[in-house]
Structure formats: structure tokens, C-alpha cells
Design a protein around this motif. Structure first.
Motif, PDB file in Angstrom:
ATOM      1  N   PHE A 240      -6.205   0.446   2.805  1.00  0.00           N
ATOM      2  CA  PHE A 240      -5.879   1.554   3.723  1.00  0.00           C
ATOM      3  C   PHE A 240      -5.604   1.007   5.129  1.00  0.00           C
ATOM      4  CE2 PHE A 240      -7.799   4.821   0.792  1.00  0.00           C
ATOM      5  CZ  PHE A 240      -6.712   5.686   0.787  1.00  0.00           C
ATOM      6  N   GLN A 241      -6.413   0.011   5.507  1.00  0.00           N
ATOM      7  CA  GLN A 241      -6.257  -0.590   6.837  1.00  0.00           C
ATOM      8  C   GLN A 241      -4.884  -1.251   6.979  1.00  0.00           C
ATOM      9  OE1 GLN A 241      -9.773  -2.914   7.278  1.00  0.00           O
ATOM     10  NE2 GLN A 241      -9.986  -2.413   9.451  1.00  0.00           N
ATOM     11  N   LEU A 242      -4.448  -1.918   5.906  1.00  0.00           N
ATOM     12  CA  LEU A 242      -3.126  -2.557   5.910  1.00  0.00           C
ATOM     13  C   LEU A 242      -2.030  -1.517   6.110  1.00  0.00           C
ATOM     14  CD1 LEU A 242      -3.133  -5.336   3.144  1.00  0.00           C
ATOM     15  CD2 LEU A 242      -2.809  -5.587   5.618  1.00  0.00           C
ATOM     16  N   LEU A 243      -2.180  -0.358   5.413  1.00  0.00           N
ATOM     17  CA  LEU A 243      -1.173   0.705   5.548  1.00  0.00           C
ATOM     18  C   LEU A 243      -1.083   1.168   6.997  1.00  0.00           C
ATOM     19  CD1 LEU A 243      -1.675   3.065   2.439  1.00  0.00           C
ATOM     20  CD2 LEU A 243      -0.050   1.192   2.735  1.00  0.00           C
ATOM     21  N   GLU A 244      -2.251   1.281   7.641  1.00  0.00           N
ATOM     22  CA  GLU A 244      -2.261   1.731   9.049  1.00  0.00           C
ATOM     23  C   GLU A 244      -1.554   0.722   9.936  1.00  0.00           C
ATOM     24  OE1 GLU A 244      -5.604   3.592  11.049  1.00  0.00           O
ATOM     25  OE2 GLU A 244      -6.418   4.246   9.117  1.00  0.00           O
ATOM     26  N   LYS A 245      -1.837  -0.558   9.680  1.00  0.00           N
ATOM     27  CA  LYS A 245      -1.239  -1.645  10.460  1.00  0.00           C
ATOM     28  C   LYS A 245       0.287  -1.631  10.332  1.00  0.00           C
ATOM     29  CE  LYS A 245      -3.214  -6.201  11.376  1.00  0.00           C
ATOM     30  NZ  LYS A 245      -3.845  -7.324  10.624  1.00  0.00           N
ATOM     31  N   GLU A 246       0.730  -1.375   9.090  1.00  0.00           N
ATOM     32  CA  GLU A 246       2.182  -1.361   8.810  1.00  0.00           C
ATOM     33  C   GLU A 246       2.863  -0.086   9.303  1.00  0.00           C
ATOM     34  OE1 GLU A 246       2.294  -1.441   4.555  1.00  0.00           O
ATOM     35  OE2 GLU A 246       1.564  -3.498   4.436  1.00  0.00           O
ATOM     36  N   GLY A 247       2.066   0.923   9.645  1.00  0.00           N
ATOM     37  CA  GLY A 247       2.637   2.226   9.987  1.00  0.00           C
ATOM     38  C   GLY A 247       3.302   2.862   8.771  1.00  0.00           C
ATOM     39  N   ALA A 248       2.663   2.713   7.623  1.00  0.00           N
ATOM     40  CA  ALA A 248       3.234   3.184   6.349  1.00  0.00           C
ATOM     41  C   ALA A 248       3.369   4.708   6.330  1.00  0.00           C
ATOM     42  CB  ALA A 248       2.344   2.726   5.197  1.00  0.00           C
ATOM     43  N   PRO A 249       4.342   5.220   5.538  1.00  0.00           N
ATOM     44  CA  PRO A 249       4.501   6.683   5.436  1.00  0.00           C
ATOM     45  C   PRO A 249       3.307   7.308   4.691  1.00  0.00           C
ATOM     46  CG  PRO A 249       5.966   5.570   3.900  1.00  0.00           C
ATOM     47  CD  PRO A 249       5.318   4.499   4.718  1.00  0.00           C
ATOM     48  N   ILE A 250       3.105   8.609   4.915  1.00  0.00           N
ATOM     49  CA  ILE A 250       1.950   9.341   4.359  1.00  0.00           C
ATOM     50  C   ILE A 250       1.876   9.213   2.824  1.00  0.00           C
ATOM     51  CG2 ILE A 250       0.836  11.638   4.212  1.00  0.00           C
ATOM     52  CD1 ILE A 250       0.932  10.405   7.070  1.00  0.00           C
ATOM     53  N   GLU A 251       3.064   9.162   2.172  1.00  0.00           N
ATOM     54  CA  GLU A 251       3.068   9.073   0.699  1.00  0.00           C
ATOM     55  C   GLU A 251       2.301   7.853   0.195  1.00  0.00           C
ATOM     56  OE1 GLU A 251       6.878   9.224   2.030  1.00  0.00           O
ATOM     57  OE2 GLU A 251       5.616  10.870   2.735  1.00  0.00           O
ATOM     58  N   LYS A 252       2.359   6.768   0.978  1.00  0.00           N
ATOM     59  CA  LYS A 252       1.658   5.533   0.578  1.00  0.00           C
ATOM     60  C   LYS A 252       0.143   5.758   0.574  1.00  0.00           C
ATOM     61  CE  LYS A 252       5.015   2.479   0.154  1.00  0.00           C
ATOM     62  NZ  LYS A 252       5.298   1.887  -1.166  1.00  0.00           N
ATOM     63  N   TYR A 253      -0.346   6.540   1.528  1.00  0.00           N
ATOM     64  CA  TYR A 253      -1.784   6.858   1.596  1.00  0.00           C
ATOM     65  C   TYR A 253      -2.171   7.719   0.394  1.00  0.00           C
ATOM     66  CZ  TYR A 253      -1.966   5.338   6.501  1.00  0.00           C
ATOM     67  OH  TYR A 253      -1.913   4.618   7.655  1.00  0.00           O
ATOM     68  N   GLU A 254      -1.277   8.680   0.100  1.00  0.00           N
ATOM     69  CA  GLU A 254      -1.560   9.586  -1.025  1.00  0.00           C
ATOM     70  C   GLU A 254      -1.622   8.809  -2.337  1.00  0.00           C
ATOM     71  OE1 GLU A 254       1.482  12.511  -0.477  1.00  0.00           O
ATOM     72  OE2 GLU A 254       0.309  13.559   1.082  1.00  0.00           O
ATOM     73  N   GLU A 255      -0.695   7.879  -2.480  1.00  0.00           N
ATOM     74  CA  GLU A 255      -0.628   7.043  -3.677  1.00  0.00           C
ATOM     75  C   GLU A 255      -1.918   6.234  -3.836  1.00  0.00           C
ATOM     76  OE1 GLU A 255       2.286   3.468  -4.658  1.00  0.00           O
ATOM     77  OE2 GLU A 255       3.335   5.192  -3.800  1.00  0.00           O
ATOM     78  N   LEU A 256      -2.330   5.609  -2.739  1.00  0.00           N
ATOM     79  CA  LEU A 256      -3.537   4.769  -2.767  1.00  0.00           C
ATOM     80  C   LEU A 256      -4.806   5.599  -2.975  1.00  0.00           C
ATOM     81  CD1 LEU A 256      -4.369   1.802  -2.404  1.00  0.00           C
ATOM     82  CD2 LEU A 256      -4.514   2.203   0.066  1.00  0.00           C
ATOM     83  N   GLY A 257      -4.783   6.814  -2.443  1.00  0.00           N
ATOM     84  CA  GLY A 257      -5.977   7.661  -2.510  1.00  0.00           C
ATOM     85  C   GLY A 257      -6.109   8.422  -3.825  1.00  0.00           C
TER      86      GLY A 257
END
Ligand code: TUI
Length: 315
Positions: A240-257
Motif C-alpha cells: 500500500f505504501q508503494l502505491l502511495e509513493k507512486e501516486g497510483a490510481p484508486i483502482e490499484k488500492y481497491e485491487e490490493l485491498g
């Protein structure tokens, strides 16, 4: 006997609510807390027929009051909100939103309504809408969190409303109980310490992760999604921290979660799952029954209140 308006209102001995932990708070935990004199809560963040069954099982396991938590972001919130009326549930707590549209229906069925609030504004709005009490939950808590800490939020909510206030977030022992009452509340809510109760169904690996956690071992994930969640650090939180660092789109968080909570709670995968727990995990160091937890927290609180009275020259 503790003279608490809230305890009298819901007809319990100790003014303590067990947090409505998603995927975790079932009839065995809720009934154990209620049998010990607190208010047990069944999670309503599940398929409606599962929740109905758990309510029926809890009625067999205890003759004491218990409640259901409606997590307002949950897919089944609306169906569970209606079902609790049919099943004669006495108390509903809500989380992660504004339960305004259900309040009149619950009041018609004589259900005590106790929403979690994370701000003074929502507490006032809820009081005007006719709720019976509010739970002011600071961001020390596990799971879905607001912005303010318990220490800052609770006294401000106490000053803003006339209905009973219950403090939540970061309360794990008698000192926390005593401190919460000093902030002016009428009761407390505890989640994290009940995670390691004998009657709590989470896998042993989940309990061990809480028992071994240090003060700094929780982290809030998913802030960019607008639904921040406090969990114990692990492989998943690093992703999750990596996604934040990358400024990933919300869908990536949903996928991981997706499925992350059940990976932890059902499979016991505490590396890749979402191990929701509060900042007080570092203080939680033994497995006990719900009765032992409640007895110990309140007897310790009494000692700490007496100690401070002596310190202040009050005998
Ligand atoms: O609800 C919680 N804690 C939770 S819910 C949950 S389930 C879940 N599952 C998967 C992903 C995410 C969550 C786990 N933990 N606590 C109660 C709570 N409510 N804390 C904060 C709030 C809150 C925050 C803002 C309540 C209302 C609010 O504002 C609503 C508004 O409209 O102003």
C-alpha cells in the motif's frame, strides 16, 4: 455499581461496548461480552442471513442485551438495517458514515441508536436526528478511522451534545478506562483488546500478531481512497505504501485491498491480509476471557481513579 446513564439506558452492568469488528464480531464474542456485563456487538457487515443467524445464536447464548453494528459503507448495510427490526435487536451502533436515513425506522422499533462519530459536526447532527448516544472514536482505533485523536475529539463532543457520549480509540486497560471517564464520557468502546479474547474467533496467528505488536506497529493505509484503515504493518501495508509513493490510481488500492480482511481473519494470513487493530495493540499482551478483560479493566480503573484522588488531596 457504576452510575452511568448509558449503562442504565441499555440495561448493562459495565458501561463498555465491544467494537463491531467486521468479519470478527460474531455471536460467540458478543454473547461472552454481554454475559460479562458489557454490551456485546455482532458485526452487520456481512450477508444478511449470516447476521440474522448470529443474532438468533446470540439470543440462545445470553439473556442479556446485545447489539448489531451497521457499517454504512458495507454492501449489505441497507438489508441488515431492515432485518435488525424484524429480529427484535435492542441496540444498533453504526460506523463509517451518517446513518440518518435509518434513524426513524429504528426508533419506530424502539431500537437504541448509537452512531460512531469522528467529528463534533456529525455528533450534533446525530443528536438533532434523535439518536440515543454517540460513540466518539479517535483515530487510534483499528479499522476505518477519522482524523482526530481520542484525547482531542472526545471532550469536544462531550461539550457539544447533551446525550451520553462513549469514548473509543486507544482504550486497552484500566488507565485508558479511567482517562476516558475523565474526558467526561458515560461509557467506553473497546475493540483491539477483545481481538485476543478466548471467545474471539480470529485465527491464533492474528492474535499472536496483536500480542507481539509494538507501539509503532500500526499504520493507516488507503488514505488516498478516502477510506483510511488502521492495520498492523506487514507485507500488504508495504505494498500500500508503494502505491502511495507512486501516486497510483484508486483502482490499484481497491485491487490490493480486495479480500484482504478475509485473508487475515479467515485464512490467518497475517502477512498478506489486512490485520485491523488499534494503536493500543502494543499494550495488549495476554489472552483472556471477555469476563476477565472487563473485570480487570474496571477494577484497574478504580485503583487509578483512587490514586489520582489521593494525588489531588481528595480522600
Ligand atoms: O467503522 C469503523 N471501523 C471499521 S469499519 C471496518 S470494515 C472495512 N472493511 C474493509 C475496508 C474498510 C473497512 C473496519 N473498521 N469505525 C467507526 C468509525 N466511523 N470511525 C470513523 C467513522 C466515521 C468517519 C466519518 C463516521 C462518520 C464519518 O463521517 C460521515 C459524515 O457523513 O460526516
Amino acid at each position: 455499581m457504576i452510575n452511568s446513564k448509558f449503562a442504565q439506558m441499555v440495561k448493562i452492568k459495565y458501561p463498555i461496548i465491544q467494537g463491531g469488528m467486521a468479519r470478527i464480531a460474531d455471536s460467540s464474542l458478543a454473547a461472552a461480552v454481554s454475559n460479562a456485563g458489557g454490551l456485546g456487538i455482532i458485526t452487520g457487515n456481512a450477508p444478511v442471513e449470516w447476521v440474522r443467524e448470529e443474532i438468533r445464536k446470540a439470543k440462545k447464548l445470553t439473556d442479556k442485551p446485545f447489539g448489531v453494528n451497521i457499517m454504512l459503507l458495507g454492501e449489505t448495510a441497507e438489508a441488515v438495517a431492515k432485518m435488525v427490526c424484524e429480529e427484535g435487536v435492542k441496540v444498533v451502533t453504526t460506523g463509517a458514515g451518517n446513518p440518518g436515513k435509518y434513524i426513524d425506522m429504528w426508533k419506530e422499533y424502539d431500537i437504541k441508536v448509537i452512531p460512531v462519530v469522528a467529528s463534533v459536526a456529525l455528533a450534533k447532527r446525530m443528536e438533532r436526528a434523535g439518536v440515543d448516544a454517540v460513540i466518539a472514536e479517535g483515530c487510534e482505533s483499528g479499522g476505518h478511522v477519522g482524523e482526530l485523536t481520542t484525547m482531542a475529539l472526545v471532550p469536544q463532543v462531550v461539550d457539544a451534545v447533551s446525550i451520553p457520549v462513549i469514548a473509543a480509540g486507544g482504550i486497552g486497560d484500566g488507565r485508558g478506562v479511567a482517562a476516558a471517564f475523565m474526558l467526561g464520557v458515560d461509557g467506553i468502546q473497546v475493540g483491539t483488546r477483545f481481538l485476543v479474547a478466548h471467545e474471539c474467533i480470529v485465527p491464533e496467528a492474528y492474535k499472536q500478531k496483536v500480542l507481539h505488536a509494538k507501539d509503532i506497529d500500526t499504520q493507516v493505509t488507503g488514505r488516498p481512497t478516502g477510506h483510511p484503515v488502521r492495520v498492523l504493518r506487514n507485507k500488504l501495508t508495504r505494498q500500500f505504501q508503494l502505491l502511495e509513493k507512486e501516486g497510483a490510481p484508486i483502482e490499484k488500492y481497491e485491487e490490493l485491498g480486495r479480500g484482504a480482511l478475509s485473508r487475515a481473519v479467515v485464512d490467518g494470513d497475517v502477512d498478506n491480509g489486512s490485520v485491523m487493530a488499534g494503536q493500543i495493540s502494543g499494550l495488549v499482551c495476554k489472552e483472556q476471557s471477555c469476563e476477565e478483560i472487563i473485570q480487570e479493566m474496571f477494577s484497574e480503573a478504580e485503583k487509578h481513579i483512587s490514586r489520582v484522588e489521593k494525588m489531588f488531596g481528595i480522600e
